[in-house]
Write a protein that holds these residues in place. Structure first.
Motif, PDB file in Angstrom:
ATOM      1  N   GLN A  85       4.946 -79.497  11.166  1.00  0.00           N
ATOM      2  CA  GLN A  85       3.758 -80.064  10.365  1.00  0.00           C
ATOM      3  C   GLN A  85       4.595 -80.133   9.010  1.00  0.00           C
ATOM      4  O   GLN A  85       5.117 -79.370   8.392  1.00  0.00           O
ATOM      5  CB  GLN A  85       2.688 -78.874   9.904  1.00  0.00           C
ATOM      6  CG  GLN A  85       1.649 -79.457   8.809  1.00  0.00           C
ATOM      7  CD  GLN A  85       0.522 -78.577   8.629  1.00  0.00           C
ATOM      8  OE1 GLN A  85       0.364 -77.347   9.590  1.00  0.00           O
ATOM      9  NE2 GLN A  85      -0.699 -78.790   7.970  1.00  0.00           N
ATOM     10  N   PHE A  86       4.313 -81.411   8.374  1.00  0.00           N
ATOM     11  CA  PHE A  86       5.261 -81.689   7.082  1.00  0.00           C
ATOM     12  C   PHE A  86       4.325 -81.751   6.069  1.00  0.00           C
ATOM     13  O   PHE A  86       2.899 -82.057   6.131  1.00  0.00           O
ATOM     14  CB  PHE A  86       5.818 -83.006   7.268  1.00  0.00           C
ATOM     15  CG  PHE A  86       6.936 -83.044   8.379  1.00  0.00           C
ATOM     16  CD1 PHE A  86       7.899 -82.317   8.535  1.00  0.00           C
ATOM     17  CD2 PHE A  86       6.813 -84.006   9.251  1.00  0.00           C
ATOM     18  CE1 PHE A  86       8.859 -82.174   9.276  1.00  0.00           C
ATOM     19  CE2 PHE A  86       7.867 -84.200  10.139  1.00  0.00           C
ATOM     20  CZ  PHE A  86       8.607 -83.320  10.262  1.00  0.00           C
ATOM     21  N   TYR A  87       4.711 -81.656   4.858  1.00  0.00           N
ATOM     22  CA  TYR A  87       4.143 -81.567   3.768  1.00  0.00           C
ATOM     23  C   TYR A  87       4.754 -81.947   2.600  1.00  0.00           C
ATOM     24  O   TYR A  87       6.199 -81.810   2.534  1.00  0.00           O
ATOM     25  CB  TYR A  87       3.176 -80.446   3.088  1.00  0.00           C
ATOM     26  CG  TYR A  87       4.113 -79.146   3.257  1.00  0.00           C
ATOM     27  CD1 TYR A  87       4.642 -78.679   2.259  1.00  0.00           C
ATOM     28  CD2 TYR A  87       4.289 -78.517   4.585  1.00  0.00           C
ATOM     29  CE1 TYR A  87       5.491 -77.725   2.230  1.00  0.00           C
ATOM     30  CE2 TYR A  87       5.111 -77.519   4.415  1.00  0.00           C
ATOM     31  CZ  TYR A  87       5.845 -77.091   3.499  1.00  0.00           C
ATOM     32  OH  TYR A  87       6.620 -75.808   3.587  1.00  0.00           O
ATOM     33  N   THR A 119       1.009 -88.139   7.598  1.00  0.00           N
ATOM     34  CA  THR A 119       0.734 -87.229   8.556  1.00  0.00           C
ATOM     35  C   THR A 119       0.540 -88.293   9.938  1.00  0.00           C
ATOM     36  O   THR A 119       0.501 -87.686  10.916  1.00  0.00           O
ATOM     37  CB  THR A 119      -0.750 -87.197   8.355  1.00  0.00           C
ATOM     38  OG1 THR A 119      -1.751 -88.135   8.231  1.00  0.00           O
ATOM     39  CG2 THR A 119      -0.968 -85.830   7.188  1.00  0.00           C
ATOM     40  N   ALA A 120       0.571 -89.604   9.771  1.00  0.00           N
ATOM     41  CA  ALA A 120       1.014 -90.352  11.168  1.00  0.00           C
ATOM     42  C   ALA A 120       1.522 -91.782  10.657  1.00  0.00           C
ATOM     43  O   ALA A 120       1.495 -92.221   9.491  1.00  0.00           O
ATOM     44  CB  ALA A 120      -0.531 -90.634  11.731  1.00  0.00           C
ATOM     45  N   PRO A 121       2.113 -92.556  11.913  1.00  0.00           N
ATOM     46  CA  PRO A 121       2.889 -93.767  11.480  1.00  0.00           C
ATOM     47  C   PRO A 121       1.862 -94.895  11.042  1.00  0.00           C
ATOM     48  O   PRO A 121       0.603 -94.873  11.577  1.00  0.00           O
ATOM     49  CB  PRO A 121       3.443 -94.020  13.041  1.00  0.00           C
ATOM     50  CG  PRO A 121       3.550 -92.707  13.682  1.00  0.00           C
ATOM     51  CD  PRO A 121       2.253 -91.962  13.214  1.00  0.00           C
ATOM     52  N   ALA A 149       3.261 -88.094  18.765  1.00  0.00           N
ATOM     53  CA  ALA A 149       2.521 -88.318  19.903  1.00  0.00           C
ATOM     54  C   ALA A 149       1.252 -87.312  19.805  1.00  0.00           C
ATOM     55  O   ALA A 149       1.493 -86.282  19.228  1.00  0.00           O
ATOM     56  CB  ALA A 149       3.263 -87.906  21.164  1.00  0.00           C
ATOM     57  N   ASP A 150       0.068 -87.853  20.197  1.00  0.00           N
ATOM     58  CA  ASP A 150      -0.982 -86.994  20.034  1.00  0.00           C
ATOM     59  C   ASP A 150      -1.410 -86.561  18.483  1.00  0.00           C
ATOM     60  O   ASP A 150      -1.882 -85.403  18.363  1.00  0.00           O
ATOM     61  CB  ASP A 150      -1.063 -85.712  21.119  1.00  0.00           C
ATOM     62  CG  ASP A 150      -0.853 -86.153  22.561  1.00  0.00           C
ATOM     63  OD1 ASP A 150      -1.308 -87.316  22.728  1.00  0.00           O
ATOM     64  OD2 ASP A 150      -0.170 -85.560  23.145  1.00  0.00           O
ATOM     65  N   GLY A 151      -1.156 -87.496  17.762  1.00  0.00           N
ATOM     66  CA  GLY A 151      -1.386 -86.833  16.371  1.00  0.00           C
ATOM     67  C   GLY A 151      -0.471 -85.939  15.717  1.00  0.00           C
ATOM     68  O   GLY A 151      -0.766 -85.435  14.631  1.00  0.00           O
ATOM     69  N   GLN A 152       0.661 -85.802  16.186  1.00  0.00           N
ATOM     70  CA  GLN A 152       1.653 -84.931  15.928  1.00  0.00           C
ATOM     71  C   GLN A 152       3.056 -85.356  15.674  1.00  0.00           C
ATOM     72  O   GLN A 152       3.464 -86.297  16.398  1.00  0.00           O
ATOM     73  CB  GLN A 152       1.771 -83.332  16.835  1.00  0.00           C
ATOM     74  CG  GLN A 152       0.376 -82.532  16.567  1.00  0.00           C
ATOM     75  CD  GLN A 152       0.495 -81.463  17.836  1.00  0.00           C
ATOM     76  OE1 GLN A 152       1.249 -81.602  18.683  1.00  0.00           O
ATOM     77  NE2 GLN A 152       0.320 -80.491  17.186  1.00  0.00           N
TER      78      GLN A 152
END
Length: 388
Positions: A85-87, A119-121, A149-152
Motif C-alpha cells: 500500500q502506497f501513500y 491507487t490504480a493505473p 492486479a485485483d486492485g492492488q
C-alpha cells in the motif's frame, strides 16, 4: 589503494550492473551530497563510503567493484510478489514523505505521474510509463518493478525486503553521524555539527569544536590566498571566523581580481553560504558586511565584492519602495537573473504581502546609484568599527 572519481565510479558501476536483474541507478554515485546526513551512498542495502582524497571526493575502486558484483548477483523472482500500500504527496495534503519512508516516496512518484491516481493505473500508457521512469530510490528504479492486479499494487517480495533493509541502514548511519566524535554527545538531526576535515565530514559538538582551537586574530591580514595556500598556515588550526562554532576548513578570500586577500578561516558551511548561497541571505547574517571588509582591497576601495551589489541594492529597494503611498509593508525584492553592473542598471521584481492579488511590479537601480548605496553601507560599517 586505488581511488576513483565519482564519474569513473559511476561508469564502473554501470558496466558491472548492466545485466543485473535488479534495475540499478548508477547516477546515485555522482549525486551532490553537500547536505546529506552522512558520508555514505546506499545502493539497495549495500553501503559505500565516500572519501576526500587530494581535495576531491573519491571512492575506493574495490568498494565499487564489491557493490557492483553484489547488485549483479541479486536475485528477483518476479512471480513471488506481495501487495504494497502506497501513500504520499497525492494523499497527504501535499506533504513529502520522510527520507526513509519508501512507501510514501513511491506513492509520491505515482501521484506525480498522475495526480489523484496513485491507487490504480490510470491507463495502459501510464502503466507503460512506469517502466521508462527515471525516478529512483535507494539507487534502484522501484516503478519498473511494479505490477497491478485485483486492485492492488504488487512488488517482488525480495525487493520489498531489500527496501526495508535500506531503510534500517540509512537510519542507522544517520543516527551514528549525529554522535560527537570526541565526547559522544548526540547532536541535532541534520547537518549542524558536521565539519569537513581530512578524509570526510566529522561530527563534533560546539564545545568539542572549540576545545583547544583559538579564534582567528588576523594572523594572515594583508596576505593573498595564493600566499596562504603555499604557506605552512592551515585554516583547520582555527575556529570558523563567521560562526565561531566549528573547526575551519578553508582560507576564504575576496574574489575580486585585483584583491584576492585572505579574509579568514571558514568552515565549509559558512564558506558555501558566502560563495554559493543567496547573497541577500548571507548579508542578513550578523556581522556579514563587516566580515567581507576584512579584505584590505575592499576597505581601501570602500566597496564589496561585485556579486553582493545586487543584494545590497535590493535591500535598499525593500526599504524605500512600496506598492502605494499608503502601504507600509516592505516588498519582497527579487533580482532579475543576469544582473551585471557593467551592462546597465540592476533590475528587480517586487511583490507585496499586503497586496498578493496585485501584479508584481518592477524597479531598477542604476549602476552609479548601486555603487553609492554600497559605499554608504561600507562607510557605516567602518564608522561603527571606529566607534567601538
Amino acid at each position: 589503494m586505488s581511488y576513483l572519481t565519482p564519474a569513473a565510479a559511476q561508469a564502473l558501476l554501470t558496466e558491472l550492473t548492466c545485466d543485473a536483474q535488479l534495475a540499478v541507478d548508477p547516477r546515485e554515485i555522482t549525486r551532490s551530497r553537500r547536505f546529506e546526513p552522512h558520508d555514505h551512498v546506499l545502493l539497495g542495502d549495500i553501503v559505500v563510503r565516500r572519501f576526500r582524497h587530494g581535495g576531491r571526493w573519491k571512492y575506493i575502486e574495490q568498494d565499487i567493484r564489491q557493490a557492483g558484483h553484489a547488485l549483479a548477483r541479486f536475485g528477483l523472482d518476479l512471480h513471488d510478489v506481495v501487495p504494497v500500500q502506497f501513500y504520499g504527496a497525492g494523499t497527504s495534503a501535499g506533504l513529502r514523505p520522510e527520507r526513509t519512508d519508501w512507501r510514501g516516496a513511491i506513492g509520491s512518484y505515482l501521484s506525480d505521474l498522475a495526480p489523484g491516481q496513485s491507487t490504480a493505473p490510470a491507463s495502459l500508457a501510464w502503466t507503460a510509463s512506469l517502466w521508462s521512469s527515471t525516478r529512483s530510490l535507494a539507487g534502484t528504479f522501484p516503478l519498473r518493478l511494479l505490477s497491478h492486479a485485483d486492485g492492488q499494487w504488487l512488488l517482488p517480495r525480495a525487493y520489498v525486503e531489500l527496501l526495508d533493509r535500506w531503510r534500517e541502514r540509512e537510519e542507522d548511519l544517520t543516527a551514528r553521524a549525529r554522535i560527537c566524535k570526541d565526547c559522544g554527545a548526540q547532536g541535532p538531526s541534520g547537518y549542524e555539527w558536521r565539519t569537513l576535515e581530512g578524509t570526510g565530514y566529522v561530527t563534533r559538538c560546539p564545545a568539542c569544536s572549540a576545545a583547544g582551537l583559538p579564534h582567528y586574530a588576523d594572523q594572515l591580514a594583508g596576505r593573498t590566498y595564493k600566499w596562504a595556500k603555499q604557506s605552512a598556515h592551515r585554516a583547520a588550526e582555527y575556529l570558523c571566523r563567521l560562526c565561531g562554532a566549528r573547526r575551519a576548513y578553508v582560507w576564504d578570500h575576496c574574489h575580486q581580481p585585483t584583491h584576492q586577500y585572505v579574509r579568514g578561516p571558514l568552515c565549509t558551511s559558512c564558506n558555501t553560504t558566502e560563495g554559493r548561497g543567496p547573497e541577500a541571505a548571507f548579508l542578513q547574517r550578523d556581522g556579514a558586511a563587516r566580515y567581507l571588509l576584512h579584505c584590505p582591497g575592499c576597505r581601501r576601495d570602500r566597496s564589496l565584492p561585485d556579486h553582493h551589489y545586487a543584494a545590497v541594492a535590493g535591500a535598499h529597494l525593500a526599504q524605500t519602495e512600496r506598492r502605494c503611498r499608503l502601504c507600509t509593508a516592505p516588498p519582497t525584492v527579487t533580482p532579475v537573473p543576469g544582473a551585471d553592473l557593467t551592462r546597465g542598471p540592476l533590475r528587480y521584481t517586487l511583490t507585496c504581502s499586503r497586496h498578493p492579488w496585485e501584479t508584481p511590479w518592477t524597479a531598477s537601480v542604476p549602476a552609479d546609484q548601486a555603487r553609492a548605496i554600497v559605499t554608504d553601507l561600507v562607510e557605516a560599517v567602518l564608522a561603527d568599527d571606529s566607534a567601538r
